[in-house]
Design a protein around this motif. Structure first.
Motif, PDB file in Angstrom:
ATOM      1  N   ASN D   4      -0.266  30.404  16.060  1.00 37.97           N
ATOM      2  CA  ASN D   4       1.066  29.847  15.888  1.00 37.97           C
ATOM      3  C   ASN D   4       1.371  29.386  14.470  1.00 37.97           C
ATOM      4  O   ASN D   4       2.344  28.666  14.257  1.00 37.97           O
ATOM      5  N   VAL D  12       3.768  27.779   7.989  1.00 38.56           N
ATOM      6  CA  VAL D  12       4.730  27.467   9.040  1.00 38.56           C
ATOM      7  C   VAL D  12       4.031  27.535  10.392  1.00 38.56           C
ATOM      8  O   VAL D  12       3.362  28.515  10.704  1.00 38.56           O
ATOM      9  N   THR D  14       5.006  27.055  14.491  1.00 40.88           N
ATOM     10  CA  THR D  14       6.085  26.790  15.444  1.00 40.88           C
ATOM     11  C   THR D  14       5.498  26.408  16.795  1.00 40.88           C
ATOM     12  O   THR D  14       4.349  26.721  17.097  1.00 40.88           O
ATOM     13  N   TRP D  15       6.298  25.738  17.597  1.00 39.57           N
ATOM     14  CA  TRP D  15       5.869  25.304  18.932  1.00 39.57           C
ATOM     15  C   TRP D  15       7.095  25.272  19.837  1.00 39.57           C
ATOM     16  O   TRP D  15       8.221  25.219  19.364  1.00 39.57           O
ATOM     17  N   ILE D  26       6.784  23.111  11.879  1.00 36.46           N
ATOM     18  CA  ILE D  26       6.255  22.284  10.790  1.00 36.46           C
ATOM     19  C   ILE D  26       6.135  23.191   9.584  1.00 36.46           C
ATOM     20  O   ILE D  26       5.534  24.267   9.676  1.00 36.46           O
TER      21      ILE D  26
END
Lengths: 358, 358, 358, 358
Positions: D4, D12, D14-15, D26
């Motif tokens: 991720n 980078v 992502t979630w 983030i």
């Protein structure tokens, strides 16, 4: 590469500033199917809260953690677990006066030197408050380790010059419970009493204290740790040293062994196993199945009421007395943080070993 | 992820076993245009050779290093620098008897537990011989740091219970030269003499010694180190702890600070700079422009002539007396290895900081 | 971070220049206990040698690979496997004239733009010769995959404008053997003949050809690939595109699907399994148990005898005719390279999946 | 290692799931001092919203993004930038019926095969909704690139079988603005009209369409990209292929070049620069200062109303007609996602190059 992530298979990224909107952590790589809900995390976060014996007028944060992703119907799904803790009691007003003044022993000056800009509110990213996110992530690691029968226990070994007496230490079986209820997470009640008195004294003097956290790991299987650079002890040392207050890390009888002889330091074996555990459960960077033993040496809290000499960002000299909401000693609050960091490293290496092991 | 690589921008990978054909290192990420030839590396490798005062019948390795790639017409090209050191004096015969027996304090048992197979010749990958590859890589890092005016100096602070006396320590300006010529890399001639006598005694007793390496970094710019997890002290602790013998790492006055008070531990400032350096040059994980000070605590050499109890891979008990080509103390040979590891970490962070700095 | 490493659990690092002393690869993370010897690697390296039908006066390299570490008594030990291939027939004299002139379609100019320096001998690091190291590493990956019953087969799908006719393609069971003996690694004998004629023509014209490599993977288990960014197709695309000549990568019927409709592109299922395989065995970045199908589109060899306009490092214009030891088409030599890259990615994901799978 | 996170210096993560509480990203490694506020991100997120011409009864998400950390007084601080987008219009009821049934062409089956568990609500983590987080991160990358004068523009090149005619294409200077206002982000108004009609037809037939996104990068400096594996084209291919719908990626004239000759494919130079740009601005994996040109081939949306054959998790056969809130074509919504991914890769390589460049 910026440094807000730790771990390779079980990866933890934290974000957030002391007086920003929120703090959080992402855990990426947690296997699917682990039972998880917010109360699992909250319990550890509550242990990180200010202790009345150590803190004076502490900031009142509930540290209420919310899971935003990666969990479905009570189980992890294998996707990133995002956790958030909103800041609710940030009060930046007391920092206004310190906006341009570098507090001795703090990262104020180095953040500015590094980035050319700094969030001066409450220490910004360098605040100990960031460790709340680590504790939330560590609670997930801890659940994963528990599935394999492992248990990480951290406790106070020393505060200031007062150390625990191992002969008075609580017996191993009840250790976990004892150090969780005790307000200083200290396994020697008599030492704890002396520590509390010392803390009270030091508070009256406007000063602060350091201390030592000891961390043990029970039932760790042999074979974890990746030579050459990602040795288990190397990764544990990094993880503990990444906590703001920690300035030395010791594996087993590390410091004492440097002054000893091979015949004393080696852990000999007979058919029942090792006769001693000076190595702290790690040989050549790989766990050997014995209890892992580590120590984190913490410096005193730098924010003190006593007057100190410093300068501001224009080089002007100041004498400052730092009042406000500060602890006297980073222990016991740092104890669950150490536990979290050790759990994160072990969870990572557990998965790494699974990848190469038939 | 296997653990044979360290660093993110300046990356070092080592390979090779003690009694295999060769050892080597790859440095990936070294900027182009750095003057480099094999003699730059050889000088540091020569410092890692067995010292007559510490080794008895040491293996006779020239440790002759060859650069295979990444350098063109005397300059680095930006491509990976591959270095190789052939093993020329490996003699596995003395290890035949130890093929199935676990030497106390060595990785024999844990490598087998981890991998289910092990190269038992001379400790295989776990041998201290692997550090030759680190020293070759560290020499490149050191040249890169020198371009920015930085200098890393490691020296013997203690062997067994004999410590240097700082009042007798050689003056800072000549330190680098003094500790390089001295056979124990010790900056206090009087202590060095006592250490040599102690080593001789211990050798006669068939035993071994530990010690402490101190490492300082001069002229390190402020701003290096990446919060939160890749703090400068965290990465340095990992790098040093990844050396086989090191079992504790201390930054500045780390151990002592844990027993002190904030008013003693904080480094106050006036307009001329810091008044003390208890923090060892690192604040909140970022260098502050002061001298970096670190300590690596090393356990005694585990291979000793004194009889020890152990078992073999079938669980059968043995008493072993390990003879053959072993040092009595890991110092001074480990001193250039510590220097190399610190240099590698600093070179990595120097490049990382350049990436984000205008 | 320099880019000479690929993979996270099964990691491959290559080093070496076309006319340097040697080339090599390190495989870090290969599980212990895999049978491995040099002949396993040599077989694949031999397939990468110049083919008489495509090369004219090719450089005569035996590409003899030597394993320097990580293998003991015929088995991998879990430690890094270092492989070396010495350059024995490098002749830099023909490059003297090109020292300052940028060959069109080559990395001469961009290496200089990036690093400010370049090893101009034979293309330096940018040479296709670097792929020998990939093939050696890929052979290890391939053995690891074979343990799980997987098989990667690459073959020539098109050279220039001549494509294979799938109705004439050799049957799946003998595919692996057929494309290995055939001088163009082409599974359609009739097309192969036309390709050879075309190559001969183009050579006479002083020109060169491109082509398409197709790669299939049989018996890949479902579940490999890591959403979101490390999807199996994403990592395969990167791995193939990292080969110098490859300028487009397609998964399954990728290009054609962009012009189709959902009702045509979806792979429907009944209880016996998928009815079609437009997706090429990968759904949402995760293998679905079907055959993986990939295509790598390769540009023509840039070094041609026909006159071309270019400039030198001082901006002066030139007309160059590049003679010397060049292939006419990157196929078939690139075929085993594609096979190696796909094998490396699959081996990596196989280990990654093991880490999280009970 | 879970997948991720993308990038090494500009990273980078992502979630978030389609029907979970929120999505987020983030960004770690963004240099300090960049002007940034939420409106910068919102603008790009708004471009990713459903287009009336392509979507029918689309889910109504404001996609309102909030910055939680890493920005202080309107400037980035160098610490992680955490962004959150709450899901406000998730309606899982229409998915109840699909809980156990595998939708053809979707990750339903492979997520279950990989993890043994899946969040079936709205596609869970595999949903295109995840790309909102990428767009937010990409907007930061884009601002960083703009500081260096770079600009990334993506647009619709084809939908189904309708392609733009380059002779009718809007002129380069107004391209960025034109493709942002146009409802299909298509630079050829006449083709756009035909595409809209085609989409309407296909919708009436209960079917869906694929298409091709073209991405160009203007003013990219020469020298970006890290041989060997992290070549610029390799990293771009991975980044684009990591988008769910993308099944082929092409650099410059990649596909066409495979059928051409060296004399046609090479970009020759005179003193004014390159005479052509078949290479798409990348030579040997390093940018050459020309315009970067890329193409992402997207498969049709798999969710269609037309009946399809499939099975459920117990292997039982079904015929399903998928109704509900789906687009007919992944373009134009995927256009800003491609732009984001290319921007992220370029930002990463820009920082990587700074680290090694004097």
């Amino acid at each position: 590469m910026a440094g807000n992530t730790i771990g390779s298979m079980f990866r933890v990224t934290t974000w957030g500033e002391s007086h920003g909107k929120a703090l959080g952590a992402i855990v990426d790589g947690c296997p699917a199917g682990l039972d998880l809900d917010e109360s699992d995390l909250q319990e550890d976060l509550d242990r990180r809260k200010p202790s009345p014996s150590v803190s004076s007028t502490a900031r009142n944060e509930r540290d209420s953690v919310e899971i935003l992703s990666g969990v479905f119907e009570g189980k992890t799904t294998g996707t990133p677990i995002s956790m958030i803790i909103y800041n609710v009691d940030a009060d930046s007003s007391s920092y206004d006066a310190l906006k341009d003044v570098f507090r001795p022993g703090q990262g104020d000056i180095t953040y500015l030197q590094k980035y050319g800009i700094r969030d001066w509110r409450g220490g910004g990213r360098a605040s100990g408050r960031e460790t709340a996110a680590r504790v939330a992530a560590g609670a997930i690691a801890s659940k994963l380790l528990a599935q394999s029968g492992m248990e990480v226990i951290a406790y106070t070994q020393a505060i200031g010059s007062i150390e625990i007496d191992r002969s008075r230490m609580t017996d191993p079986k009840s250790l976990r419970n004892v150090v969780r209820v005790n307000s200083l997470f200290c396994p020697d009640a008599q030492a704890a009493k002396a520590m509390e008195e010392n803390i009270a004294d030091v508070r009256n003097q406007g000063d602060s204290l350091g201390g030592v956290v000891e961390i043990i790991v029970n039932h760790c299987p042999a074979g974890l740790g990746e030579p050459i650079f990602d040795k288990m002890d190397a990764d544990l040392a990094k993880a503990l040293m990444s906590i703001g207050s920690v300035k030395a890390v010791e594996i087993g009888d590390g410091v004492a062994m440097s002054g000893s002889r091979g015949s004393q330091a080696n852990d000999q074996m007979d058919k029942k196993g090792y006769l001693t555990n000076h190595a702290g459960g790690i040989l050549a960077g790989i766990t050997n199945g014995q209890q892992i033993v580590l120590r984190a040496y913490c410096k005193p809290i730098p924010s003190i009421a006593k007057p100190q000499r410093t300068i501001d960002s224009r080089g002007k000299e100041h004498r400052i007395e730092i009042r406000g909401r500060h602890d006297i000693c980073v222990l016991p609050r740092i104890v669950p943080v150490c536990e979290a960091m050790v759990s994160i490293v072990l969870a990572d290496h557990l998965l790494r070993q699974k990848a190469i092991n038939e």
